[in-house]
Scaffold this motif. Sequence first.
Motif, PDB file in Angstrom:
ATOM      1  N   GLN A 196       0.845  -1.194   0.000  1.00 38.81           N
ATOM      2  CA  GLN A 196       0.000   0.000   0.000  1.00 38.81           C
ATOM      3  C   GLN A 196       0.884   1.249   0.000  1.00 38.81           C
ATOM      4  OE1 GLN A 196      -3.495   0.158   0.038  1.00 38.81           O
ATOM      5  NE2 GLN A 196      -3.262  -2.022  -0.419  1.00 38.81           N
ATOM      6  N   GLY A 197       0.340   2.333  -0.496  1.00 42.33           N
ATOM      7  CA  GLY A 197       1.065   3.592  -0.473  1.00 42.33           C
ATOM      8  C   GLY A 197       1.214   4.102   0.955  1.00 42.33           C
ATOM      9  N   VAL A 198       2.345   4.726   1.245  1.00 40.09           N
ATOM     10  CA  VAL A 198       2.573   5.286   2.578  1.00 40.09           C
ATOM     11  C   VAL A 198       1.731   6.546   2.782  1.00 40.09           C
ATOM     12  CG1 VAL A 198       4.307   6.334   4.103  1.00 40.09           C
ATOM     13  CG2 VAL A 198       4.895   4.312   2.759  1.00 40.09           C
ATOM     14  N   LYS A 199       1.599   7.335   1.732  1.00 38.98           N
ATOM     15  CA  LYS A 199       0.894   8.621   1.855  1.00 38.98           C
ATOM     16  C   LYS A 199      -0.527   8.413   2.362  1.00 38.98           C
ATOM     17  CE  LYS A 199       0.465  13.027  -0.477  1.00 38.98           C
ATOM     18  NZ  LYS A 199       0.940  13.779  -1.648  1.00 38.98           N
ATOM     19  N   ASN A 200      -0.822   9.062   3.486  1.00 42.74           N
ATOM     20  CA  ASN A 200      -2.130   9.014   4.145  1.00 42.74           C
ATOM     21  C   ASN A 200      -2.524   7.626   4.643  1.00 42.74           C
ATOM     22  OD1 ASN A 200      -2.444  11.787   3.722  1.00 42.74           O
ATOM     23  ND2 ASN A 200      -3.300  11.419   1.699  1.00 42.74           N
ATOM     24  N   ASN A 201      -1.540   6.790   4.930  1.00 41.56           N
ATOM     25  CA  ASN A 201      -1.822   5.440   5.428  1.00 41.56           C
ATOM     26  C   ASN A 201      -1.025   5.039   6.667  1.00 41.56           C
ATOM     27  OD1 ASN A 201      -3.877   4.395   3.752  1.00 41.56           O
ATOM     28  ND2 ASN A 201      -2.396   4.158   2.090  1.00 41.56           N
ATOM     29  N   ALA A 202      -0.151   5.879   7.189  1.00 42.08           N
ATOM     30  CA  ALA A 202       0.636   5.500   8.369  1.00 42.08           C
ATOM     31  C   ALA A 202      -0.143   5.813   9.642  1.00 42.08           C
ATOM     32  CB  ALA A 202       1.968   6.233   8.385  1.00 42.08           C
ATOM     33  N   ALA A 203      -0.192   4.838  10.537  1.00 40.33           N
ATOM     34  CA  ALA A 203      -0.943   4.990  11.780  1.00 40.33           C
ATOM     35  C   ALA A 203      -0.034   5.139  12.999  1.00 40.33           C
ATOM     36  CB  ALA A 203      -1.869   3.786  11.970  1.00 40.33           C
ATOM     37  N   SER A 204       1.201   4.639  12.913  1.00 46.13           N
ATOM     38  CA  SER A 204       2.133   4.743  14.038  1.00 46.13           C
ATOM     39  C   SER A 204       3.556   4.857  13.488  1.00 46.13           C
ATOM     40  CB  SER A 204       1.997   3.534  14.974  1.00 46.13           C
ATOM     41  OG  SER A 204       2.213   2.311  14.287  1.00 46.13           O
ATOM     42  N   ALA A 205       4.488   5.218  14.384  1.00 50.65           N
ATOM     43  CA  ALA A 205       5.858   5.446  13.928  1.00 50.65           C
ATOM     44  C   ALA A 205       6.859   5.272  15.062  1.00 50.65           C
ATOM     45  CB  ALA A 205       5.974   6.862  13.359  1.00 50.65           C
ATOM     46  N   HIS A 206       8.104   5.055  14.686  1.00 44.09           N
ATOM     47  CA  HIS A 206       9.219   5.007  15.636  1.00 44.09           C
ATOM     48  C   HIS A 206      10.363   5.808  15.037  1.00 44.09           C
ATOM     49  CE1 HIS A 206      11.450   3.252  19.027  1.00 44.09           C
ATOM     50  NE2 HIS A 206      12.495   3.404  18.222  1.00 44.09           N
ATOM     51  N   TYR A 207      11.046   6.586  15.878  1.00 50.98           N
ATOM     52  CA  TYR A 207      12.204   7.362  15.441  1.00 50.98           C
ATOM     53  C   TYR A 207      13.441   6.788  16.108  1.00 50.98           C
ATOM     54  CZ  TYR A 207      15.418  11.294  14.836  1.00 50.98           C
ATOM     55  OH  TYR A 207      16.502  12.072  14.535  1.00 50.98           O
ATOM     56  N   TRP A 208      14.353   6.280  15.300  1.00 47.69           N
ATOM     57  CA  TRP A 208      15.584   5.667  15.767  1.00 47.69           C
ATOM     58  C   TRP A 208      16.729   6.656  15.653  1.00 47.69           C
ATOM     59  CZ3 TRP A 208      14.765   0.510  17.009  1.00 47.69           C
ATOM     60  CH2 TRP A 208      13.625  -0.092  16.458  1.00 47.69           C
ATOM     61  N   MET A 209      17.610   6.648  16.643  1.00 43.38           N
ATOM     62  CA  MET A 209      18.805   7.485  16.561  1.00 43.38           C
ATOM     63  C   MET A 209      19.928   6.823  17.330  1.00 43.38           C
ATOM     64  SD  MET A 209      19.252  11.476  17.421  1.00 43.38           S
ATOM     65  CE  MET A 209      20.606  12.358  16.736  1.00 43.38           C
ATOM     66  N   ARG A 210      21.097   6.747  16.722  1.00 45.82           N
ATOM     67  CA  ARG A 210      22.258   6.218  17.442  1.00 45.82           C
ATOM     68  C   ARG A 210      23.210   7.365  17.709  1.00 45.82           C
ATOM     69  NH1 ARG A 210      27.081   4.328  14.024  1.00 45.82           N
ATOM     70  NH2 ARG A 210      26.621   5.322  12.045  1.00 45.82           N
TER      71      ARG A 210
END
Length: 156
Positions: A85-99
């Motif tokens: 599926q397309g990402v645009k207007n379809n993401a419900a959650s997220a995680h931001y990774w940083m090292r």
Amino acid sequence: MKTIKRMTVVAAGAAILCATGLATAGTASADDGKGPYATCDLSIWDVCTTLYYNSNLQGSHTSFFGSDEDFANDKFMSSGAGKGQGVKNNAASAHYWMRGGETGYRGVIYYNSNWKGPCDAIAENASANRLHNTYNENASTTFGTSVFWDGCYLFN
């Protein structure tokens, strides 16, 4: 005669394979390398934002190793609900990774393309189990300091 004919067929097949390989290599080298990808590989990049098709970091996901001004051509890539599926207007959650030891950065997801409109900002190595301002209404992402996430809903 049969040997020459076979060699011609083999040579033609090899030429087609080489041409296909070169065309593919040319396309890959034009990629900026910042995603989307199915997984975050922090051995390559210092930051990564992963968007999930479902809430609670579930379903298919796609990761970005930098900014993306428009999700129009991006797809959810990993296995799970929403794959393809397309990402645009379809993401419900997220995680931001940083090292690394840098602080004060957040992964920012915007409602509109070109980093405009309402936004959600996720702290380093944190999750948004259900996006607030951009739940299934998201079009671009970036990361940075408070200049980028001023006025966003903050996830810590």
